[in-house]
Write a protein that holds these residues in place. Sequence first.
Motif, PDB file in Angstrom:
ATOM      1  N   GLY A 199       0.773  -1.188   0.039  1.00  0.00           N
ATOM      2  CA  GLY A 199       0.142  -0.086   0.085  1.00  0.00           C
ATOM      3  C   GLY A 199       0.864   1.427  -0.104  1.00  0.00           C
ATOM      4  O   GLY A 199       0.500   2.197   0.358  1.00  0.00           O
ATOM      5  N   TYR A 221      -7.099  -0.192  -7.380  1.00  0.00           N
ATOM      6  CA  TYR A 221      -8.215  -0.811  -6.682  1.00  0.00           C
ATOM      7  C   TYR A 221      -8.386  -0.020  -5.260  1.00  0.00           C
ATOM      8  O   TYR A 221      -9.338   0.329  -4.743  1.00  0.00           O
ATOM      9  CB  TYR A 221      -8.111  -2.292  -6.410  1.00  0.00           C
ATOM     10  CG  TYR A 221      -9.010  -2.667  -5.789  1.00  0.00           C
ATOM     11  CD1 TYR A 221     -10.443  -3.105  -5.985  1.00  0.00           C
ATOM     12  CD2 TYR A 221      -8.894  -3.196  -4.354  1.00  0.00           C
ATOM     13  CE1 TYR A 221     -11.257  -3.830  -5.245  1.00  0.00           C
ATOM     14  CE2 TYR A 221      -9.832  -3.420  -3.268  1.00  0.00           C
ATOM     15  CZ  TYR A 221     -11.082  -3.881  -3.827  1.00  0.00           C
ATOM     16  OH  TYR A 221     -12.134  -4.373  -2.777  1.00  0.00           O
ATOM     17  N   GLN A 222      -6.997   0.178  -4.528  1.00  0.00           N
ATOM     18  CA  GLN A 222      -7.207   0.896  -3.257  1.00  0.00           C
ATOM     19  C   GLN A 222      -7.583   2.022  -3.216  1.00  0.00           C
ATOM     20  O   GLN A 222      -8.060   2.532  -2.257  1.00  0.00           O
ATOM     21  CB  GLN A 222      -5.767   0.342  -2.581  1.00  0.00           C
ATOM     22  CG  GLN A 222      -5.647   0.943  -1.209  1.00  0.00           C
ATOM     23  CD  GLN A 222      -6.484   0.024  -0.493  1.00  0.00           C
ATOM     24  OE1 GLN A 222      -7.066  -1.249  -0.635  1.00  0.00           O
ATOM     25  NE2 GLN A 222      -6.441   0.213   0.921  1.00  0.00           N
ATOM     26  N   ARG A 223      -7.103   3.126  -4.354  1.00  0.00           N
ATOM     27  CA  ARG A 223      -7.169   4.272  -4.319  1.00  0.00           C
ATOM     28  C   ARG A 223      -8.282   4.919  -4.749  1.00  0.00           C
ATOM     29  O   ARG A 223      -9.090   5.880  -4.185  1.00  0.00           O
ATOM     30  CB  ARG A 223      -6.020   5.085  -5.206  1.00  0.00           C
ATOM     31  CG  ARG A 223      -6.002   6.616  -5.419  1.00  0.00           C
ATOM     32  CD  ARG A 223      -4.814   7.184  -6.036  1.00  0.00           C
ATOM     33  NE  ARG A 223      -4.494   6.393  -7.266  1.00  0.00           N
ATOM     34  CZ  ARG A 223      -4.765   6.780  -8.397  1.00  0.00           C
ATOM     35  NH1 ARG A 223      -5.519   7.734  -8.341  1.00  0.00           N
ATOM     36  NH2 ARG A 223      -4.404   6.114  -9.663  1.00  0.00           N
ATOM     37  N   ALA A 226     -11.801   1.081  -3.680  1.00  0.00           N
ATOM     38  CA  ALA A 226     -12.333   0.199  -2.362  1.00  0.00           C
ATOM     39  C   ALA A 226     -12.990   1.235  -1.454  1.00  0.00           C
ATOM     40  O   ALA A 226     -14.011   0.568  -0.853  1.00  0.00           O
ATOM     41  CB  ALA A 226     -10.941  -0.093  -1.699  1.00  0.00           C
ATOM     42  N   LEU A 250      -2.678  -5.519   1.666  1.00  0.00           N
ATOM     43  CA  LEU A 250      -3.882  -4.843   0.859  1.00  0.00           C
ATOM     44  C   LEU A 250      -5.049  -5.998   1.146  1.00  0.00           C
ATOM     45  O   LEU A 250      -6.026  -5.425   1.284  1.00  0.00           O
ATOM     46  CB  LEU A 250      -3.583  -4.595  -0.640  1.00  0.00           C
ATOM     47  CG  LEU A 250      -2.860  -3.338  -0.720  1.00  0.00           C
ATOM     48  CD1 LEU A 250      -2.951  -2.916  -2.189  1.00  0.00           C
ATOM     49  CD2 LEU A 250      -3.453  -2.038   0.270  1.00  0.00           C
ATOM     50  N   PHE A 307      -8.737  -5.191   3.084  1.00  0.00           N
ATOM     51  CA  PHE A 307      -9.838  -5.641   2.584  1.00  0.00           C
ATOM     52  C   PHE A 307     -10.516  -6.265   3.718  1.00  0.00           C
ATOM     53  O   PHE A 307     -11.781  -6.034   3.924  1.00  0.00           O
ATOM     54  CB  PHE A 307      -9.827  -6.602   1.299  1.00  0.00           C
ATOM     55  CG  PHE A 307     -11.002  -7.009   0.622  1.00  0.00           C
ATOM     56  CD1 PHE A 307     -11.826  -6.072   0.008  1.00  0.00           C
ATOM     57  CD2 PHE A 307     -11.325  -8.054   1.022  1.00  0.00           C
ATOM     58  CE1 PHE A 307     -12.968  -6.601  -0.515  1.00  0.00           C
ATOM     59  CE2 PHE A 307     -12.685  -8.646   0.556  1.00  0.00           C
ATOM     60  CZ  PHE A 307     -13.520  -7.747  -0.262  1.00  0.00           C
TER      61      PHE A 307
END
Length: 393
Positions: A247, A300-302, A305, A332, A336
Amino acid sequence: RDLHSFPTRRSSDLVLTVWFWFFIVGTPAFFLESMRFTIHIVPEELSASCYYDVETARKVPGSLFFFPFHFSFSCPRRIRYTIRIDERTMDRLTEAQKNIVEAPLTGRVFIEGIPGAGKTTVGCARVRRMLSAQRAGKRTLVFTPVASAGEAYRGIRTEDGRSAWVTTFNGFVQQNLNLFWPLIAAEAGYSAGGSAPLFLTIETAQVVLQSVAEPLWEGGAFNVLQWTLSRFLNQATMAMHKMAAAGFPFETYAERMKSSWSGDGTMRSVFDLIQRLGLSFKETCRADNMLDFALQLEIYQRCLAGNPLYRRWLQDHIQFFVHDNVEEDIPLAHAFGLSIRDIVDSSLAIYDELGGFRTFMGGDPDSARKLRDGADRTGVLSDSSVLDRKSVV
């Protein structure tokens, strides 16, 4: 004993009869027991597999062998069925295992134990309960660190045909990015309203990376390294992957490496070059509508999610969540798990105390331990069929 007989699809369908023989050696006599299964299958669409379930293996008192095998026969169009030869799972569970399996399907559950303690057996039994309690339109999501580790879960089916969504975190990310791409493309720096992105494999990503690196390489920028170009590309790819898995923004790569480096000072300039190369590679991917593993995780994370629409979609579609071998997965994936357990009816995290074999691939046992914090129920499985607890240091 005929367990199931499927309706045939045409006259050329094959009726397959399989005999399983269990030689049970007792005292003082020999006993022979046979089990017969008749299954109707379509020959050209048949796939079959067999594996030995070490987690549930046990020795029967007074016996020499006990065979808990899994046989899977599947036909992708019309027939898909899994046969578990031993159906006495609940009778063989220890009290500690039963307490976890039979716990209410609510809240957050975290279990840990040494190899062979039956952690995955408990996970499978609990997934079976989850599927039985699953409401219409909902799914049971199961993560494993690698696809092959999910075979036991893929074989679980209820009488009405329900099965879990078994995947890896990366596979889940790919499917969700593909599904929600029109929603996040512009925010991710890609052309809004364009086609779905091309997902790069590790091999195709290195081909693209090589096209970006060759001008720097031929100009002598990396002469300080006594490496071949292919080795350098592999190391640069791993650097991007590990930063994304943890991350961390790749823009901070050089700073992080310099702060922890105690060797030759000439390597400090190399860290700057690798960061420059990685950022150029990402720009090339954006321009050509491509996503490598690192970009998939980053976007996906930024962008996805935390998106309210996406969170609502997860809440509407996922009822239960199970994550096996969390110690082998990336931070990560743990993030989740911490997030989704707040919106599902129940979650289960399974931790192997002697795991951590995938740290070189970004796996983080310390990060996985965070899933224990805030758990409503925890359990420790210490009776192993393959290890002596006293021998574990």
